[in-house]
Scaffold this active site. Structure first.
Site, short mmCIF file in Angstrom:
data_model
loop_
_atom_site.label_atom_id
_atom_site.label_comp_id
_atom_site.label_asym_id
_atom_site.label_seq_id
_atom_site.Cartn_x
_atom_site.Cartn_y
_atom_site.Cartn_z
N LYS A 170 -7.85 -13.89 6.38
CA LYS A 170 -7.06 -14.48 5.42
C LYS A 170 -7.52 -15.39 4.76
O LYS A 170 -7.36 -15.70 3.50
CB LYS A 170 -5.85 -14.46 6.22
CG LYS A 170 -4.71 -13.37 6.40
CD LYS A 170 -3.67 -13.65 6.93
CE LYS A 170 -2.74 -12.60 7.39
NZ LYS A 170 -1.96 -12.60 8.32
N LYS A 199 -7.81 6.01 -2.64
CA LYS A 199 -6.45 5.76 -1.53
C LYS A 199 -5.46 5.18 -2.37
O LYS A 199 -5.47 4.06 -3.17
CB LYS A 199 -7.11 4.65 -0.48
CG LYS A 199 -6.31 4.50 0.29
CD LYS A 199 -6.74 3.55 1.41
CE LYS A 199 -5.54 2.90 2.24
NZ LYS A 199 -5.39 1.88 3.13
N LYS A 230 -1.37 -0.63 -3.64
CA LYS A 230 -0.94 -1.39 -4.82
C LYS A 230 -2.01 -1.91 -5.55
O LYS A 230 -1.86 -2.31 -6.92
CB LYS A 230 -0.04 -2.47 -4.00
CG LYS A 230 0.99 -2.89 -4.71
CD LYS A 230 1.81 -4.07 -3.75
CE LYS A 230 2.44 -5.05 -5.09
NZ LYS A 230 3.93 -5.03 -4.71
#
Ligand code: TRP
Ligand code: SF4
Length: 327
Positions: free
Chosen positions: A115, A195, A198
């Site tokens: 992250k 795939k 978003k």
């Protein structure tokens, strides 16, 4: 006999869910809600770990996820749909668990590094490091039998079990060890054949209208070697066919045969697929329209869900405080 409990959570960040999310997590939850007592937590505090500077939309985002859950068919009378920050016990248990979680365990969690790198976080917060402790609190608070999640959550679940064992070892058996119930997530192709995601801008969303679905399917890539109507095609290379197998399953063998034999044109094939997807989305759209027209119903469901969650959470906190010796 009461049903075994399950807890799962979703962050109110991604906003709109696409067909891939639906076929993966949500549909699985809808299936599980009959056999289990399902707690579906919208983890808004977790969202704060990466959006502390732009929090204005968080309440609305949480409601949007609730509407996604409800329109996908989660039944608020069977499962508790609630917002994490409405059940303060999550914060209290997070605090207690943070006392028994060594820093080293948190620094080893792969998402801690991922992250920071992906989001270019230079000075990570204490809250971000504690993300998995908060998740452990979400879970252990309900003493569930299991946690239905995708593979990407395996490391977090392993840490939850480690924290669970550590707490029980120090203070006595308060928390049963929750199982990871891995959700098989079928990989759906998006309109470009990659795939569905978003971030690739190739998705079909649950909120898309009939016209949008028609248009998106019309834009889909097909077998590049099938150019003219009578050319024989290779359905195994065609994303349109992959979606036929999911949304038009009974007719898929016919689609396959006709495509291979050169008896089917891509335009008609896509039209048939768009109809099948629209058929599948119709009940979802109807429920969504109903909840969007009546936001007060969503609020009432979230209140009812939080009340149900709070009841279990308070029992657990009584056990946890007593085990530690707080009174
Ligand atoms: N970390 C999970 C995710 O990113 C979200 C989450 C928070 C969660 N608390 C949870 C998932 C508890 C399952 C159970 O998807
Ligand atoms: Fe794909 Fe259908 Fe065209 Fe065959 S006919 S290539 S399955 S779109």
């Amino acid at each position: 006999m009461s049903k075994p409990r399950l807890l799962s959570g979703m962050q109110p960040t991604g906003r709109a869910l696409h067909l891939g999310n639906y076929e993966g997590a949500l549909k699985n939850w809808v299936r599980l809600q009959d056999e289990y007592e399902l707690f579906c937590c919208i983890v808004d505090w977790h969202a704060l770990t990466t959006m502390a500077e732009e929090t204005a939309s968080i309440a609305d985002d949480s409601r949007q996820i609730a509407i996604d859950y409800l329109s996908a068919g989660l039944d608020p009378d069977k499962c508790a749909i609630f917002i994490q920050s409405h059940v303060k016990e999550h914060a209290e248990l997070h605090l207690l668990l943070s006392m028994v979680t060594p820093l080293g365990w948190l620094e080893r969690v792969p998402t801690w590094k991922e992250k920071r790198e992906q989001l270019h976080i230079v000075s990570p917060s204490y809250g971000l490091l504690g993300y998995p402790v908060l998740q452990a609190a979400d879970i252990l608070l309900y003493r569930p039998k299991g946690v239905p999640v995708g593979k990407d959550q395996s490391a977090h679940l392993e840490l939850t079990r480690e924290i669970c064992r550590r707490f029980n070892h120090l203070y006595g058996e308060v928390f049963p060890e929750p199982e990871t119930i891995l959700t098989e997530v079928p990989i759906l192709p998006g309109i470009d054949g990659r795939k569905m995601s978003k971030s690739y801008d190739n998705a079909i969303y649950l909120i898309d209208s009939e016209e949008t679905v028609n248009e998106r399917v019309r834009q889909m890539f097909t077998d590049p070697e099938k150019i003219k109507l009578k050319d024989p095609g290779h359905p195994e290379r065609c994303p349109v066919f992959a979606l036929h197998q999911i949304y038009n399953a009974e007719a898929a063998p016919i689609v396959e045969r006709e495509c291979r034999g050169g008896d089917r044109g891509c335009v008609a094939c896509k039209r048939e697929l768009a109809e099948a997807i629209n058929r599948a989305l119709e009940p979802i759209r109807q429920r969504r329209a109903e909840y969007e027209a009546h936001p007060e119903k969503v609020e009432a469901i979230l209140e009812q869900g939080a009340a149900k969650a709070r009841k279990v959470a308070q029992e657990t906190m009584d056990l946890a405080r007593a085990a530690i010796g707080l009174r």
